[in-house]
Write a protein that holds these residues in place. Structure first.
Motif, short mmCIF file in Angstrom:
data_model
loop_
_atom_site.label_atom_id
_atom_site.label_comp_id
_atom_site.label_asym_id
_atom_site.label_seq_id
_atom_site.Cartn_x
_atom_site.Cartn_y
_atom_site.Cartn_z
N TYR B 42 47.70 59.30 39.76
CA TYR B 42 47.99 59.04 41.06
C TYR B 42 49.09 58.64 40.72
N LEU B 45 51.07 62.35 40.88
CA LEU B 45 50.92 63.11 42.07
C LEU B 45 51.18 62.56 42.96
N HIS B 46 52.14 60.96 42.71
CA HIS B 46 53.08 60.71 44.12
C HIS B 46 54.48 60.84 43.12
N GLY B 48 55.00 64.26 43.15
CA GLY B 48 55.17 65.51 43.40
C GLY B 48 55.46 65.27 44.76
N VAL B 49 54.83 63.94 45.40
CA VAL B 49 54.56 64.05 46.60
C VAL B 49 56.56 63.59 47.27
#
Lengths: 131, 128
Positions: B42, B45-46, B48-49
């Motif tokens: 995560y 992913l975080h 990246g977001v």
């Protein structure tokens, strides 16, 4: 066995894990619990969204206080270091060969350094948007 | 025998996910590992977001609309829960690593898990 079990003796670094690296993981843990809790509260309690999340405007405003980008960068370095040392520890538990471990260590180091560089750039970019 | 034990083994990895025949120590170990892997995934992913913030309000606020989706919200709550469980279980590990509460690890584990559940409930109430 791992330090996570409920054995009747105190635990320490795994076989193949440097004591200093283990200590870094142990020292960053409590710091992360505090900073992560503050991060969750800031992002899930004080944002304008009904769920408490911050909108773009909220984030830009939040980052205008110079202490916030500094804390976020410190948080990023701490969380990336802790998570990648932890991931290496999990891989160590699967008893990789010396060569595999060497490659894994290099890959994790590259991933960690590039994530921190990217995160610092992002924090400074967000902070500069409000000026 | 030790040679066999020290061979690389993917079976050891999959055994963390097996729910049968476990005691408290084994649950603590599996919980620590599973939350660690989930949170590491995560984290990236975080990061990246969050790059959407560099693209301006349109990109980021459009993404935020997605977070109102009940499945995404549930995922978000899972991340919060995983972080709290991993963090407090980690504090227990640190305490015992330095000789604190070594003979009372089971009680420490249950105590920290109880605190975790309470904190998770507080966040759940806020998010919903």
């Amino acid at each position: 066995m791992s330090q996570s079990t409920l054995s009747s003796s105190a635990s320490g670094p795994r076989p193949g894990e440097n004591t200093w690296i283990w200590l870094i993981k142990i020292a960053t843990g409590p710091l992360l619990v505090i900073v992560l809790l503050l991060h969750f509260i800031a992002n899930h309690y004080f944002g304008s969204m009904s769920s408490g999340l911050m909108t773009y405007e909220d984030v830009i405003k939040y980052f205008q206080n110079p202490i916030i980008p500094a804390i976020e960068i410190l948080f990023l370095i701490t969380v990336v270091t802790h998570s990648l040392i932890g991931l290496r520890g999990i891989i160590l538990d699967m008893n990789p060969s010396r060569n595999t471990l060497k490659i894994v260590t290099w890959l994790l180091t590259i991933l960690g350094v590039s994530s921190v560089v990217y995160g610092i750039w992002l924090a400074l970019t967000i902070a500069s948007k409000g000026s | 025998m030790n040679n066999t034990r020290n061979q690389p083994s993917a079976r050891k990895f999959w055994s963390w996910f097996m729910p049968v025949g476990r005691q408290a120590g084994s649950w603590a170990f599996a919980l620590n590992r599973i939350t660690a892997i989930g949170l590491t995934f995560y984290l990236f992913l975080h990061l990246g977001v969050l790059s959407l913030l560099a693209q301006g309000p349109g990109a980021y606020d459009d993404f935020l609309v997605l977070t109102e989706n009940p499945f995404i919200k549930l995922g978000e709550l899972a991340v919060v829960a995983a972080a709290i469980l991993h963090g407090l279980n980690g504090i227990r590990i640190i305490l015992t690593s330095f000789g604190v509460g070594v003979t009372r690890q089971k009680q420490l584990f249950y105590g920290f898990m109880l605190i975790s559940v309470l904190v998770i409930l507080i966040f759940t109430a806020r998010m919903y």
